[in-house]
Motif scaffolding. Sequence first.
Motif, PDB file in Angstrom:
ATOM      1  N   ASN A  28       0.817  -1.216   0.000  1.00 23.27           N
ATOM      2  CA  ASN A  28       0.000   0.000   0.000  1.00 23.27           C
ATOM      3  C   ASN A  28       0.853   1.270   0.000  1.00 23.27           C
ATOM      4  N   TYR A  29       2.151   1.114   0.222  1.00 18.64           N
ATOM      5  CA  TYR A  29       3.056   2.273   0.181  1.00 18.64           C
ATOM      6  C   TYR A  29       3.720   2.399  -1.192  1.00 18.64           C
ATOM      7  N   ALA A  30       3.257   1.652  -2.160  1.00 18.57           N
ATOM      8  CA  ALA A  30       3.849   1.723  -3.508  1.00 18.57           C
ATOM      9  C   ALA A  30       3.867   3.170  -3.982  1.00 18.57           C
ATOM     10  N   ALA A 105      17.446   9.770  -5.341  1.00 14.89           N
ATOM     11  CA  ALA A 105      18.071  10.465  -6.477  1.00 14.89           C
ATOM     12  C   ALA A 105      17.960  11.976  -6.310  1.00 14.89           C
ATOM     13  N   ARG A 106      16.836  12.438  -5.762  1.00 21.78           N
ATOM     14  CA  ARG A 106      16.665  13.885  -5.581  1.00 21.78           C
ATOM     15  C   ARG A 106      17.576  14.412  -4.476  1.00 21.78           C
ATOM     16  N   CYS A 107      17.824  13.565  -3.464  1.00 27.96           N
ATOM     17  CA  CYS A 107      18.582  14.043  -2.300  1.00 27.96           C
ATOM     18  C   CYS A 107      20.088  13.838  -2.446  1.00 27.96           C
ATOM     19  N   GLN A 149      11.022  21.778 -13.539  1.00 32.15           N
ATOM     20  CA  GLN A 149      10.111  21.811 -12.389  1.00 32.15           C
ATOM     21  C   GLN A 149       9.331  20.504 -12.305  1.00 32.15           C
ATOM     22  N   GLN A 150       8.550  20.374 -11.257  1.00 32.49           N
ATOM     23  CA  GLN A 150       7.683  19.190 -11.151  1.00 32.49           C
ATOM     24  C   GLN A 150       6.714  19.194 -12.335  1.00 32.49           C
ATOM     25  N   PRO A 151       6.309  18.013 -12.825  1.00 30.92           N
ATOM     26  CA  PRO A 151       5.390  17.987 -13.967  1.00 30.92           C
ATOM     27  C   PRO A 151       4.069  18.690 -13.663  1.00 30.92           C
ATOM     28  N   ILE A 193      11.739  18.939   2.027  1.00 33.38           N
ATOM     29  CA  ILE A 193      12.149  18.864   0.622  1.00 33.38           C
ATOM     30  C   ILE A 193      11.260  19.752  -0.267  1.00 33.38           C
ATOM     31  N   ASP A 194      10.057  20.053   0.203  1.00 37.56           N
ATOM     32  CA  ASP A 194       9.146  20.851  -0.617  1.00 37.56           C
ATOM     33  C   ASP A 194       9.110  22.323  -0.230  1.00 37.56           C
ATOM     34  N   ALA A 195      10.020  22.716   0.688  1.00 38.95           N
ATOM     35  CA  ALA A 195       9.997  24.098   1.182  1.00 38.95           C
ATOM     36  C   ALA A 195      10.123  25.121   0.056  1.00 38.95           C
ATOM     37  N   MET A 383      18.780   5.458   7.056  1.00 33.27           N
ATOM     38  CA  MET A 383      18.213   6.802   7.024  1.00 33.27           C
ATOM     39  C   MET A 383      16.718   6.787   6.727  1.00 33.27           C
ATOM     40  N   ASN A 384      15.967   6.443   7.769  1.00 34.46           N
ATOM     41  CA  ASN A 384      14.516   6.392   7.607  1.00 34.46           C
ATOM     42  C   ASN A 384      13.825   7.207   8.703  1.00 34.46           C
ATOM     43  N   ASN A 385      14.516   8.185   9.224  1.00 37.69           N
ATOM     44  CA  ASN A 385      13.983   9.079  10.264  1.00 37.69           C
ATOM     45  C   ASN A 385      13.881   8.445  11.642  1.00 37.69           C
TER      46      ASN A 385
HETATM   47  C1  B12 Z   1       3.667  10.882   0.136  1.00 41.23           C
HETATM   48  C2  B12 Z   1       4.913  10.567   0.941  1.00 41.23           C
HETATM   49  C3  B12 Z   1       4.976   9.324   1.552  1.00 41.23           C
HETATM   50  C4  B12 Z   1       3.851   8.290   1.414  1.00 41.23           C
HETATM   51  C5  B12 Z   1       3.909   7.595   0.058  1.00 41.23           C
HETATM   52  C6  B12 Z   1       5.312   7.133  -0.262  1.00 41.23           C
HETATM   53  C7  B12 Z   1       5.560   6.732  -1.680  1.00 41.23           C
HETATM   54  N1  B12 Z   1       5.884   5.495  -1.852  1.00 41.23           N
HETATM   55  O1  B12 Z   1       5.545   7.528  -2.588  1.00 41.23           O
HETATM   56  C8  B12 Z   1       4.136   7.368   2.639  1.00 41.23           C
HETATM   57  C9  B12 Z   1       3.300   7.868   3.801  1.00 41.23           C
HETATM   58  C10 B12 Z   1       3.877   5.881   2.468  1.00 41.23           C
HETATM   59  C11 B12 Z   1       5.617   7.690   2.922  1.00 41.23           C
HETATM   60  C12 B12 Z   1       6.432   6.867   3.644  1.00 41.23           C
HETATM   61  C13 B12 Z   1       7.767   7.156   3.933  1.00 41.23           C
HETATM   62  N2  B12 Z   1       8.400   8.320   3.680  1.00 41.23           N
HETATM   63 CO1  B12 Z   1       7.631   9.734   2.633  1.00 41.23          CO
HETATM   64  N3  B12 Z   1       7.035  11.260   1.741  1.00 41.23           N
HETATM   65  C14 B12 Z   1       5.964  11.506   1.062  1.00 41.23           C
HETATM   66  C15 B12 Z   1       5.972  12.973   0.578  1.00 41.23           C
HETATM   67  C16 B12 Z   1       5.107  13.784   1.537  1.00 41.23           C
HETATM   68  C17 B12 Z   1       5.517  13.233  -0.842  1.00 41.23           C
HETATM   69  C18 B12 Z   1       6.273  12.449  -1.911  1.00 41.23           C
HETATM   70  C19 B12 Z   1       5.619  12.651  -3.252  1.00 41.23           C
HETATM   71  O2  B12 Z   1       4.960  11.774  -3.741  1.00 41.23           O
HETATM   72  N4  B12 Z   1       5.823  13.811  -3.901  1.00 41.23           N
HETATM   73  C20 B12 Z   1       5.263  14.106  -5.208  1.00 41.23           C
HETATM   74  C21 B12 Z   1       6.125  13.498  -6.329  1.00 41.23           C
HETATM   75  C22 B12 Z   1       5.556  13.758  -7.694  1.00 41.23           C
HETATM   76  O3  B12 Z   1       7.361  14.162  -6.263  1.00 41.23           O
HETATM   77  P1  B12 Z   1       8.715  13.398  -5.968  1.00 41.23           P
HETATM   78  O4  B12 Z   1       8.530  12.385  -4.904  1.00 41.23           O
HETATM   79  O5  B12 Z   1       9.769  14.423  -5.792  1.00 41.23           O
HETATM   80  O6  B12 Z   1       8.977  12.644  -7.346  1.00 41.23           O
HETATM   81  C23 B12 Z   1       9.544  13.298  -8.482  1.00 41.23           C
HETATM   82  C24 B12 Z   1      10.944  12.775  -8.787  1.00 41.23           C
HETATM   83  O7  B12 Z   1      11.652  12.413  -7.608  1.00 41.23           O
HETATM   84  C25 B12 Z   1      10.705  11.634  -9.734  1.00 41.23           C
HETATM   85  N5  B12 Z   1      10.512  10.272  -9.226  1.00 41.23           N
HETATM   86  C26 B12 Z   1       9.915   9.880  -8.104  1.00 41.23           C
HETATM   87  N6  B12 Z   1       9.916   8.551  -8.025  1.00 41.23           N
HETATM   88  C27 B12 Z   1      10.509   8.069  -9.129  1.00 41.23           C
HETATM   89  C28 B12 Z   1      10.753   6.766  -9.548  1.00 41.23           C
HETATM   90  C29 B12 Z   1      11.410   6.555 -10.764  1.00 41.23           C
HETATM   91  C30 B12 Z   1      11.699   5.160 -11.203  1.00 41.23           C
HETATM   92  C31 B12 Z   1      11.805   7.666 -11.564  1.00 41.23           C
HETATM   93  C32 B12 Z   1      12.507   7.446 -12.837  1.00 41.23           C
HETATM   94  C33 B12 Z   1      11.541   8.969 -11.134  1.00 41.23           C
HETATM   95  C34 B12 Z   1      10.896   9.165  -9.929  1.00 41.23           C
HETATM   96  O8  B12 Z   1       9.518  11.995 -10.420  1.00 41.23           O
HETATM   97  C35 B12 Z   1       8.691  12.865  -9.665  1.00 41.23           C
HETATM   98  C36 B12 Z   1       8.247  13.974 -10.553  1.00 41.23           C
HETATM   99  O9  B12 Z   1       9.232  14.940 -10.759  1.00 41.23           O
HETATM  100  C37 B12 Z   1       7.495  13.329   0.739  1.00 41.23           C
HETATM  101  C38 B12 Z   1       7.793  14.745   1.209  1.00 41.23           C
HETATM  102  C39 B12 Z   1       7.554  15.755   0.179  1.00 41.23           C
HETATM  103  N7  B12 Z   1       7.021  16.844   0.614  1.00 41.23           N
HETATM  104  O10 B12 Z   1       7.840  15.537  -0.988  1.00 41.23           O
HETATM  105  C40 B12 Z   1       7.980  12.344   1.805  1.00 41.23           C
HETATM  106  C41 B12 Z   1       9.363  11.746   1.653  1.00 41.23           C
HETATM  107  C42 B12 Z   1       9.545  11.305   0.232  1.00 41.23           C
HETATM  108  N8  B12 Z   1       9.300  10.601   2.559  1.00 41.23           N
HETATM  109  C43 B12 Z   1      10.387  10.384   3.199  1.00 41.23           C
HETATM  110  C44 B12 Z   1      10.590   9.324   4.125  1.00 41.23           C
HETATM  111  C45 B12 Z   1      11.908   9.327   4.882  1.00 41.23           C
HETATM  112  C46 B12 Z   1       9.612   8.333   4.317  1.00 41.23           C
HETATM  113  C47 B12 Z   1       9.697   7.130   5.248  1.00 41.23           C
HETATM  114  C48 B12 Z   1      11.073   6.465   5.380  1.00 41.23           C
HETATM  115  C49 B12 Z   1       9.159   7.591   6.614  1.00 41.23           C
HETATM  116  C50 B12 Z   1       9.216   6.520   7.668  1.00 41.23           C
HETATM  117  N9  B12 Z   1      10.052   6.721   8.655  1.00 41.23           N
HETATM  118  O11 B12 Z   1       8.536   5.553   7.589  1.00 41.23           O
HETATM  119  C51 B12 Z   1       8.650   6.178   4.614  1.00 41.23           C
HETATM  120  C52 B12 Z   1       9.348   5.243   3.605  1.00 41.23           C
HETATM  121  C53 B12 Z   1       8.466   4.600   2.623  1.00 41.23           C
HETATM  122  C54 B12 Z   1       9.214   3.661   1.715  1.00 41.23           C
HETATM  123  N10 B12 Z   1       8.546   3.076   0.812  1.00 41.23           N
HETATM  124  O12 B12 Z   1      10.397   3.458   1.776  1.00 41.23           O
HETATM  125  C55 B12 Z   1      11.477  11.375   2.809  1.00 41.23           C
HETATM  126  C56 B12 Z   1      12.451  10.735   1.815  1.00 41.23           C
HETATM  127  C57 B12 Z   1      13.876  11.168   1.980  1.00 41.23           C
HETATM  128  C58 B12 Z   1      14.789  10.192   1.353  1.00 41.23           C
HETATM  129  N11 B12 Z   1      15.801  10.691   0.662  1.00 41.23           N
HETATM  130  O13 B12 Z   1      14.626   9.007   1.532  1.00 41.23           O
HETATM  131  C59 B12 Z   1      10.604  12.544   2.214  1.00 41.23           C
HETATM  132  C60 B12 Z   1      11.297  13.388   1.158  1.00 41.23           C
HETATM  133  C61 B12 Z   1      10.174  13.417   3.422  1.00 41.23           C
HETATM  134  C62 B12 Z   1      11.348  14.011   4.160  1.00 41.23           C
HETATM  135  N12 B12 Z   1      11.639  13.488   5.333  1.00 41.23           N
HETATM  136  O14 B12 Z   1      12.007  14.922   3.729  1.00 41.23           O
HETATM  137  N13 B12 Z   1       5.973   8.864   2.363  1.00 41.23           N
END
Ligand code: B12
Length: 518
Positions: A28-30, A105-107, A149-151, A193-195, A383-385
């Motif tokens: 469910n966390y996919a 990859a972002r971090c 930017q983000q899509p 990360i979204d600040a 590094m999982n907080n």
């Molecule tokens: C929603 C969310 C969750 C949800 C859904 C997670 C999921 N599987 O997506 C839940 C609640 C389950 C969750 C859990 C956790 N989370 Co979280 N989560 C978020 C949150 C709030 C939003 C992420 C998001 O979807 N953004 C929107 C998308 C579109 O943007 P994006 O992620 O940047 O993705 C872009 C690119 O990175 C890229 N991309 C993303 N994925 C992929 C994959 C591929 C293959 C490719 C090519 C590109 C690509 O494309 C996107 C468009 O540009 C962020 C914080 C934030 N404000 O962003 C934290 C965040 C991602 N989470 C974080 C953490 C630490 C966790 C947990 C470890 C917390 C915990 N202690 O349990 C768990 C780990 C889950 C796991 N599977 O390992 C950290 C990750 C830091 C890191 N470098 O690892 C973040 C950044 C928060 C923070 N602390 O700063 N999380």
Amino acid sequence: MQKLRICVIDLVAKAPTKRFWGRVMNANYASIMPQIVSLWCEQEGHDVTYICYTGAEFETLLEEIPEKLDVAFIGAFSQAGQLSYALSNFLRSRGAVTVLGGPHARCYPQDAQKYFDYVLGFTDKSIIRDVLQDCSQHRPLGIRLSAEQQPSDLPGVQERWKFVSKALEKAPLIKIVGMMGSVGCPYTCSFCIDAEIPYQQLSFDVMKEDLRFLRTKFKRPRVGWHDPNFGVRFDDYMDAIEEAIPPDSIDFIAESSLALLSEPHLKRLKKNGFKAILPGIESWYDMGNKSKTGGKQGLEKVRQVSEHINMVLRYIPYLQANFVFGLELDEGPEPFELTKRFIDMTPGAFPAYSLLTSFGQAAPLNIGYQRENRVVPFPFHFMNNNHVMNVKPTHYTLPEFFRNLVDVTSHSFSWPIIAKRFKAVKGPIPKWMNVLRAVSSEGFGRIKYHTGLLHMLETNSEVRRYWEGESQEIPSFYTDWIERDLGPLWQWLPEGALYHDPNAHLREESEQLLDIQA
Ligand code: B12
Ligand code: SF4
């Protein structure tokens, strides 16, 4: 263009798990993006295998990956960093070109590019197209690509359904579909990360279609919103939900800031089926705009937030309150004592405690920590907080900090508090969910782990020196743990991949500045 054999792997888990919670919940966390990347690759005419790795034995993962591959896309959080490096090395040995995307990859792009051919930041369809067209080895250093930017739009559930349902096959009891209505955030919490990422709304039409579609697939669907901050354009969201589906016909879960959870909003959320909400309180001394407490601090903020959360719980059956410990303004036992007061005053909230973690170049605060040389390069695997705190605290010795943490966690998950929480929430699912979480890894497990860690910090000089940043040698306690977790993939972990430069971002910024000045 040649038809490519592509595998997209979402590393939801970092190691095999036998834990009940992991087995039930991991699928469910996919992540949504790996499903979208799979779809985009198919739309470009390629053969795609999508895998959501939820923690079955690695042998099973390796069996799922097709033997002949041209490209492997891997999505990873930092905690799966080492696993992703080993997997990339293994797949490269079979001839595949590898691509990393997602939070790691972002971090940490500077580190990841040592082990991947491509490292992607913001990813849209044209970035994926560029990768597929180039599709070549970039070694020893991979190339970094990012959209500006983000899509501004992303395919919805209906379009990526084939991949959603494949991930959910691995969810045996509860099935939650991930949806996203927005990216970025208008708030500017400096640890996030979204600040600095502008808020962007995605299409309401796609959202409405998806909600209707889900009702054709499940009797009562469950949707988890992945928006970084759900409901910023609150009325528009609710209008869209109300237009698309009958009231309370889908169970929703969302992460939202308290500032958005006013009583009129809560009434509407309740009416529309919101069953769980995860607001961030973060600190008793900071982040006032996020929790709508303005300049209030300390006990005054505890009272106000507690009242607010008790009100939320009258409308929403399940609430997880998120805190971060170790922030700069924290000093002495007070932040922990205030949290205990909050727990006593707000028995229905399930507390989730994070340790301050500086994820590479994610947040604006991070560069300051690097300048002060305060970041400890723990292997990404931890590094999982909650396993480590990679920023050396200013106002605490490590034992002092963890003694306080054990104290607040023990209080929060003591039997009297568990019983109080059971009574305080309504409905069997929230009641038992809280008990299950308290007695498993998040409650009892955390107390045990942090008590053990405290003991090590007090008695094991190897571990203490490493945590203090005085030694670069990773203690065997940690390397053994990674070896155990990676199992057959341990042998594929590239040399040096347990280490990373904690100041890579600062170094890169300084080099860029010198280039501009030259
Ligand atoms: C929603 C969310 C969750 C949800 C859904 C997670 C999921 N599987 O997506 C839940 C609640 C389950 C969750 C859990 C956790 N989370 Co979280 N989560 C978020 C949150 C709030 C939003 C992420 C998001 O979807 N953004 C929107 C998308 C579109 O943007 P994006 O992620 O940047 O993705 C872009 C690119 O990175 C890229 N991309 C993303 N994925 C992929 C994959 C591929 C293959 C490719 C090519 C590109 C690509 O494309 C996107 C468009 O540009 C962020 C914080 C934030 N404000 O962003 C934290 C965040 C991602 N989470 C974080 C953490 C630490 C966790 C947990 C470890 C917390 C915990 N202690 O349990 C768990 C780990 C889950 C796991 N599977 O390992 C950290 C990750 C830091 C890191 N470098 O690892 C973040 C950044 C928060 C923070 N602390 O700063 N999380
Ligand atoms: S409100 Fe949440 S998502 Fe927005 S900047 Fe603050 S922590 Fe990040």
